[in-house]
Design a protein around this motif. Structure first.
Motif: not given
Length: 244
Positions: A86-87, A89-91
């Motif tokens: 998820p980290t 993806w958020s980047n």
């Protein structure tokens, strides 16, 4: 060697001949007499007997039918979360623009989590029975199958393992659980059936990924030492794939 195999094919003593460029090798199904003829040549370093195994050891069972989605909540699988996907993806790192060659047992092309992630050959017209892009494969719209030493556009998963690994790479959560590490990546399906035989089928799959634009490839299989795999050729093919 190819001339010998061509003549043997005409006599019905050879078949499924594949000459690969990813390593200096030729794979074929041959009679013992043809094998001995090839082995006697000075320009042949060695001959490897890749004994075929089948359903008596590795029965194929139909993959379970999909249930209803039950609402799309895209809960993230614990393993995917633990690897900090998820980290990423958020980047902005979702796998978008990346084609992954999945060398496995095929892919369930209609699985809700995968069907939107399928690589599509831009040069091929589906179902017209022609090799539109001239790459040597007819109707290879989403990939190709070298299962059993032959060649076919039938890449549907008849085991389940290939769909599992495809979901690990790029499952997008449509079915309700987010399992894919790179949910926007494209899956190029290269099918073979790993019964601890058919090593050259896997090498053919690897060569296809290089010939047809995959950025990376995924391999989730192996051979036990007691099957005496052709370790020299495995290392050669893999090192050449890494270099490419």
């Amino acid at each position: 060697v190819l001339d010998i195999l061509s003549d043997a094919e005409q006599r019905g003593e050879a078949g499924k001949v594949h000459s690969l460029w990813v390593a200096n090798l030729v794979a074929a199904w041959v009679t013992p007499d043809v094998a001995l003829q090839i082995a006697s040549r000075d320009d042949v370093a060695y001959l490897n007997y890749d004994r075929q195994l089948g359903a008596e050891l590795f029965p194929t069972e139909p993959a379970p039918q999909l249930g209803g989605a039950g609402g799309i909540n895209a809960a993230v699988e614990c393993g995917t979360a633990l690897m900090n996907a998820p980290t990423a993806w958020s980047n902005g790192y979702t796998g978008a623009g990346v084609t992954v060659g999945m060398v496995d047992t095929g892919t369930c092309l209609t699985h809700p989590d995968i069907q939107n992630q399928l690589w599509t050959n831009p040069g091929e017209i589906p179902g017209n029975g022609q090799d539109d892009d001239g790459n040597g494969f007819v109707d290879d719209v989403h990939g190709w199958s070298f299962d059993g030493g032959g060649s076919s556009s039938f890449i549907t998963d008849t085991n389940g393992h290939g769909s599992h690994t495809a979901g690990t790479v790029a499952g997008d959560g449509t079915q309700g659980t987010q399992s894919g590490m790179a949910p926007d990546a494209s899956i190029m399906t290269l099918k073979y059936w790993n019964s601890f035989s058919g090593e050259s089928a896997a090498w053919n799959c690897m060569q296809y990924t290089l010939d047809n634009g995959a950025d990376v490839s995924s391999h989730s299989y192996g051979w036990p030492h007691n099957r005496n795999p052709d370790r020299v050729m495995w290392r050669t093919v893999l090192e050449n794939q890494f270099a490419a």
